[in-house]
Write an enzyme that holds these catalytic residues in place. Structure first.
Site, short mmCIF file in Angstrom:
data_model
loop_
_atom_site.label_atom_id
_atom_site.label_comp_id
_atom_site.label_asym_id
_atom_site.label_seq_id
_atom_site.Cartn_x
_atom_site.Cartn_y
_atom_site.Cartn_z
N LEU B 13 -1.44 14.25 -34.85
CA LEU B 13 -2.89 14.25 -34.95
C LEU B 13 -3.32 14.56 -36.38
CD1 LEU B 13 -5.35 13.78 -33.26
CD2 LEU B 13 -5.19 16.11 -32.40
N TYR B 135 2.21 28.05 -23.40
CA TYR B 135 1.37 27.31 -24.34
C TYR B 135 -0.11 27.42 -23.95
CZ TYR B 135 -0.77 23.27 -26.60
OH TYR B 135 -1.61 22.44 -27.30
#
Lengths: 265, 265, 265, 265, 265, 265
Positions: B13, B135
């Site tokens: 990204l 996460y």
């Protein structure tokens, strides 16, 4: 229960609970980094640093209930919070997951997870978190760990956002946040008695007239606090002036924590 | 803006955004632990480990905008998550607090912060978190840090719960979670343009027909995603069967993460 | 309709509507304290001071529709507000109650009835009012009059909290509040066409990307604004800087009104 | 799908769907009490009275999808409603439960399950039911059967509260309730395609400007109605006057049904 | 407090409070248009017409608390309402704004601000207003003034929607709306004691079993009404029949006010 | 009342109410399919099968109050449920509609109308139904009949979702659902006393600490349960173990009903 583990057993709240929960389990396993004194007949003493993963694994093994009071209980530098409340929380839940007996857990979360809400707001278990410092952030983290281990592994936790658990409220703000030791014991009993706990968020306060918190989401627990801070109002009024209207102790639910900065090392 | 910092600039990204955001600032400061290649005319390269507090302090200094893509971006063992996403997040906000210029921050949070909600539920910014792994827990932690630094120090953050930001959705679940690169760029522009940001939670997805997420709480941003995953549906239908009705990819918003265990070291 | 009364027909908005609503009624009756110019074929001119109860009675008599734009349209001293917006509103509704034809009414309320809500909040028709001055208070009063005459006498009113009804938005805040004249006409048409109006609160804004307002409660009207302020964003960006983040124009929905004091006589 | 059953295949809606759903299954099994005409290549004709439990068992056997349009589709005496919509619904679900293949079901519920809500209210899937006659009560019953068989046996049903599914809306009320045949087909496709359906309540209407219904709870289906009744408004306005404001067709969502009494035998 | 102003001190409620609030301030300043009798040692008598702006300015000067019971307390012609409740309210708040001491204010609002809600509805502070006459409209106006002076100038007001404050409930409807004088005194104490009041809406009723009102939004005040109307039920049952089910006294919360027309001059 | 009809008067609950409601009406009309014993002075015995429409018409004629306890009160095959609870309910309301006196009705609905909600959820009258069997579905049907006859014909019904109405709670689940006979009598009194009932949904439970149900929507009834199951907790704890956490009696509000299948004939 067969064996109830109390972490942080040498803290103020831990020492109170050590003597008040003897009816809940055949054996009470006590842990702390500090001195735990003499073991009573029904007690096991297991000093332990929560940041030590292997030690925590042994600590948790075989317990069917855990009252997790351990860790850092006020604001502190990041490294302290991280070891005690992040590593410690992870280690405890890893221990629970790997234990031969799956324990039910009470996690001593804190009103500082929602401390930046104003005192004119009324919160329930669905309200968004607004932590008021690194300590508060660590409690949001802890509740997230509990939620995840419940969804993923079925471990049940009651996250109790404790207000102020002292013999008496000590200032005007605590007239809203105070929880008597007796009411906390009643809550602990209910958590371990109900057949199905799930993973609720509970506000830990007595039946105070000036409460900001609504436990409607956990009515199924059948916990009815019996005490109220109102009996202490006159005494507090006599001892001190109420905070000014724009004092953090009058504006935010987290009180003084909201006015503090970050603790540098 | 004068100087926009992009962390994680060497991730998938990050590399996309490196080339698409050049109109937003005079200088783009790029950071990553990995190789950042050659600096373009308007670029500054500052390799940095987010776990290194002093380095992060220097990294943040002088930036009026931060796009925080850095850190661990999938499930990993605790130590990895802790360094990259807990220490890293703390260091970044301490850096922002001490910087001579207070930056506005976009924090790449994740759908895995709410991953255990079912796909038949519709969420908005007030929905409770239900992280689907370590996460996801680290993203809940990150949003809590952002909230606290906003309430305490006035630092504004847009926490974007990114769905799946790829050139195309890659499976049936991503028909609900996909965000095009172009829509992410549009969101970034809006975050840096509005005069008052506050500290919103934003679901990062395009205008997908099958969305589970409702951005009604951030209408004031004026972000209108223009793309939709529907154009890819036929292609995905041709390439693979949809998941069975009781497959985690069909049950939970977090998909496969919800079926995984904890990563041991 | 047989006869539509437009009050405040010499104001900016009144002059626009005078020429745009000719298809809605056989006769348009126009009123204002100021000069109304020459009557067109389908027009009746009836100058009138809204504070004059008897004159208002005659004005309203025989009208089956009223577009009430008259009164004081910005902040002013109490006496001015009281005559134009309190006495005027009362007189208009007494006129409607006593008229031989019960009119349906559009009341030009204002965003200043909710002006102290922050721009990061999203409002709908159920949101509490937060007026930002005496003018805003007079609009809360007007909506209350409309509600009471509906509950007590069955008179139907659409209270339109107009944002900014100009040919173009004139600053950054108006990118959120702008309503095109065409969209206002579309709304007026819908109000007079639906068989059952009730007494709704409507936010008067075009389909702006950066809206703060949600008209979900009046979906049954079938009003679909067609315009959007986004087409003017670049122009406004070129002409002026956006307000600073702590400027009242960036903080509150009511903008500059929120920063003003009370107008002394 | 392998085999899709359409009940009520000789009704107006059934005949439309018979020709429009051929892409959804290898075999379309058609059922009705009335004449079903000639079977096409991919069709199986199985005339059946839904009140005949054994016949329904055979009808359902081997179908992986059911579009349940059968039963009584307007108000009728109790005995008619009971046989067609109560016995029929029970028999269908018992058939589904005992079938060797568990079917996914679309149940043609109706707006008459909520018909006594006023047209100024906006409903979603959580709104309380307010049936407007025995027919409407039978649809509440049907949704309850679907809910129970989902919770108890895992059978998934989409209960579609159909508004008015005709080629064109036929009066002013239908400008709010109309669903085009094409949009219904799109909905049916989505219901059978999504991997996990659950047991949702869906309002069956096109993207009408004047809708009273909000499908936000089923965004996960990815159903986007493409048609709107607005294109027919001028035609209807030309053909008839709108109902008066106090006409049941203007007051209640269920329209004329709300003004009718109970059908005696 | 140093000086508490009671307006409307010669009304029924005012005379009660005159004798019951002596513990709250060193000096009680009493005002009314009517006769105030003899001043007691701790009292100041300041007759005043609330419509006289300059007189009100002097009246308010130097008070740190105001109990605003003055004005018109039942339905009346417009001119009466306007002078007493619109001009009067504006003058009071202008006085407060300009006073050398910023007072905290209790505004005697009324259930007639929400009188057209049905008795089967349950209201809280966020419910929309539905005034039941000009008197009720004037109370909506008053609450709007209080809200605006709080947002703009920080003046804190408790708007108390008083139900029926009499020694005893006098009919069946008052079994729901009754507030004992003692409970009102307890509320007044709480309003002046809490360090931060904000600008809340409070329903003024005792702990009646048949209440329609929910004060959950002001739990932070710590007000616990101690009385209940139930003790008077048998007496009322013996004295009169309950109203018929379709009597305004049984349908609407505002009771008889809802059945009255507008008072002509 | 003049004449109160009790259906199901020979059931457990019916026999209790037969002796406890004598103060409510001059004549108590008792009905059941079974033996009703000897009539007392104020009693009328009218044995009746609720499935017999004509007989029910005669049964209802002339009663101004009905306590409808009749019908099938636990799970049963479809034909049994259909006759007793569907035909029976329809017949009763047709009788009420045609009677020369319009009765007010208490319908004994059941917690099994919402039985599949989890015990960790908290319900109120607006919660969606989730019936746990054919019996539960028949109660949803009955509430729909009551709603329709109220909206269409003005017949008022209190639908009471009875928990467990026994002398004492008999297991751990009933600590949440128990309603004492005395509290039920108090509720019945309130329903027949309030001037305007409407058509409310009421949860029939005493003031149990461990309740899952919130009667906030019917506060206007003034029903205050006085009993609590807590007094029986120790006794139940002594007599039996609580259900395991994954037992249906610990998971679902409907308890054991949720674990059962469909009763075949």
């Amino acid at each position: 229960m067969n064996r109830l583990l109390i972490t942080g057993a040498n803290g103020n709240l831990g020492r109170e609970m050590r003597t008040r929960l003897t009816h809940l389990a055949k054996t009470i396993r006590l842990s702390d980094r500090g001195d735990l004194g003499e073991a009573q007949a029904h007690e096991e003493l297991m000093p332990c640093d929560l940041a030590d993963k292997e030690a925590v694994q042994k600590l948790v093994e075989g317990c069917d209930g855990i009252l997790h009071l351990g860790g850092q209980s006020v604001e502190a530098p990041w490294e302290v919070i991280r070891s005690a409340n992040l590593d410690g929380m992870f280690n405890l839940y890893e221990g629970a997951r790997k234990s031969s007996v799956t324990p039910r857990i009470i996690f001593a979360s804190s009103n500082h997870a929602i401390g930046y809400h104003k005192q004119t707001e009324r919160l329930d278990a669905k309200s968004v978190t607004r932590p008021d410092g690194l300590y508060g952030v660590s409690k949001v983290f802890g509740e997230a760990i509990a939620s995840m281990y419940h969804d993923k592994f079925g471990i049940e936790t009651a996250s109790v956002r404790i207000g102020s658990c002292f013999p008496e409220p000590q200032n005007h703000r605590m007239l809203s946040t105070w929880m008597s030791h007796e009411d906390f014991v009643r809550l602990i009993e209910r958590v371990f008695i109900v057949p199905r706990l799930g993973c609720p968020i509970i506000y830990g306060a007595s039946a105070n007239a000036a409460s900001w918190w609504d436990n409607r989401e956990v009515a199924y627990l059948g916990w009815n606090p019996q005490d109220s801070s109102e009996q202490f109002r006159a005494k507090i009024d006599a001892e001190m002036d109420p905070p000014a209207g724009d004092d953090v102790n009058a504006v935010y639910q987290g009180g003084g924590f909201c006015g503090d900065g970050i603790h540098e090392d």
